[in-house]
Motif scaffolding. Structure first.
Motif, short mmCIF file in Angstrom:
data_model
loop_
_atom_site.label_atom_id
_atom_site.label_comp_id
_atom_site.label_asym_id
_atom_site.label_seq_id
_atom_site.Cartn_x
_atom_site.Cartn_y
_atom_site.Cartn_z
N LEU A 1 -27.23 -28.47 -1.16
CA LEU A 1 -26.57 -27.92 0.03
C LEU A 1 -27.54 -27.35 1.06
O LEU A 1 -27.37 -27.59 2.26
CB LEU A 1 -25.56 -26.85 -0.40
CG LEU A 1 -24.55 -26.39 0.66
CD1 LEU A 1 -23.69 -27.56 1.14
CD2 LEU A 1 -23.66 -25.28 0.10
N PRO B 1 -24.27 -33.63 0.53
CA PRO B 1 -24.26 -33.21 -0.87
C PRO B 1 -23.04 -33.67 -1.65
O PRO B 1 -23.13 -33.95 -2.86
CB PRO B 1 -24.30 -31.67 -0.77
CG PRO B 1 -25.00 -31.41 0.52
CD PRO B 1 -24.53 -32.49 1.44
N ALA C 1 -24.72 -31.33 6.26
CA ALA C 1 -23.36 -31.06 5.78
C ALA C 1 -22.62 -32.35 5.49
O ALA C 1 -22.66 -33.29 6.28
CB ALA C 1 -22.60 -30.24 6.80
N GLY D 1 -24.31 -30.68 -5.97
CA GLY D 1 -23.74 -30.25 -4.71
C GLY D 1 -24.34 -28.95 -4.21
O GLY D 1 -24.77 -28.84 -3.05
N LEU D 2 -24.40 -27.95 -5.08
CA LEU D 2 -24.93 -26.64 -4.67
C LEU D 2 -26.44 -26.68 -4.47
O LEU D 2 -26.97 -26.04 -3.56
CB LEU D 2 -24.57 -25.59 -5.72
CG LEU D 2 -23.09 -25.28 -5.89
CD1 LEU D 2 -22.88 -24.22 -6.98
CD2 LEU D 2 -22.48 -24.80 -4.57
#
Length: 253
Positions: A209, A217, A214, A205-206
């Motif tokens: 990103l 992720p 948007a 996810g990070l």
């Protein structure tokens, strides 16, 4: 069937909890988590949703992590369909909660559609912590009712007062929802595999990103579970094979 019979037959004097204790614990969870609906209302309004839209999300969706994921993706400029997809996949876990709770609660068919609206992290945690079916039903009902009412009330107040608060990013209220979700999730990560899935999902996810739109992720992070489980299955298969080879006598090799 045996588990259901045992649950049905237990009484407080057989080691169960008193009803007042269950109600107290359930109210504690409902009030503590329900207040974070204020943060959702403020964040939702700050993301451009109207008061009606914010309240409709809490009334109809009623699963905090998914709601925060949706408005967060929209606030970041994500596509509405992508944002909705991310929120949907976060909410899918509730379906698996429902499979377990349907056995423990054993509610009448007419009640089940209404009870399904309250199948979330908090109600599941409280219900599973109870030793008897009676306590399970009380815990589920009290947690669900108190949390649903308070969450919707604070959502309304938060969305209504968003203009008075001003810049929601300056207050950091957008982090309240994820913080609550992580606080609930952390105690559930008891095995190495569960921790590995959570850690890999965070990295995905990070890491993605900055490069993906948007909301995307979150969808990709969902692949952490099958990836880790696949590797775990292969590791166990290899270990089992090595153990079998070790047990074979030297002359039989």
């Amino acid at each position: 069937m045996a588990e259901q019979t045992a649950l049905a037959g237990k009484r407080p004097e057989d080691g169960g909890k008193a009803d007042s204790t269950v109600v107290r614990d359930a109210l504690g969870v409902g009030v503590a988590v329900g207040l974070s609906g204020f943060a959702f209302g403020v964040t939702s309004a700050g993301s451009g949703l109207t008061l009606l839209q914010s309240c409709a999300l809490s009334l109809l969706v009623f699963t905090g992590a998914s709601q925060f994921a949706l408005v967060g993706a929209l606030a970041a400029g994500g596509n509405p369909l992508t944002a909705a997809a991310g929120a949907f996949f976060l909410g899918v876990r509730n379906a698996f909660y429902g499979l377990r709770l349907s056995q423990l609660l054993a509610l009448p068919r007419a009640v089940r559609p209404f009870a399904a609206q309250w199948v979330i992290d908090e109600t599941t945690a409280v219900a599973l912590a109870q030793p008897t079916r009676r306590a399970t039903r009380i815990g589920f009902a009290v947690t669900g009712l108190s949390l649903y009412l308070l969450w919707n009330l604070t959502t309304f107040l938060g969305a209504l007062g968003a203009d008075a608060i001003g810049d929601t990013d300056a207050w950091g209220l957008d982090a309240a929802g994820p913080a609550v979700f992580l606080a609930l999730l952390a105690p559930m990560l008891k095995t190495t595999t569960e921790r590995a899935v959570a850690g890999f999902a965070v990295l995905l996810g990070l890491g993605l990103l900055p490069v993906l739109p948007a909301g995307v992720p979150v969808l990709v992070a969902a692949l952490a579970a099958p990836a880790v489980l696949c590797l775990e299955g292969r590791r166990r298969g290899t270990s089992r094979k090595e153990a079998q080879e070790t047990d074979v006598p030297e002359e039989d090799r």
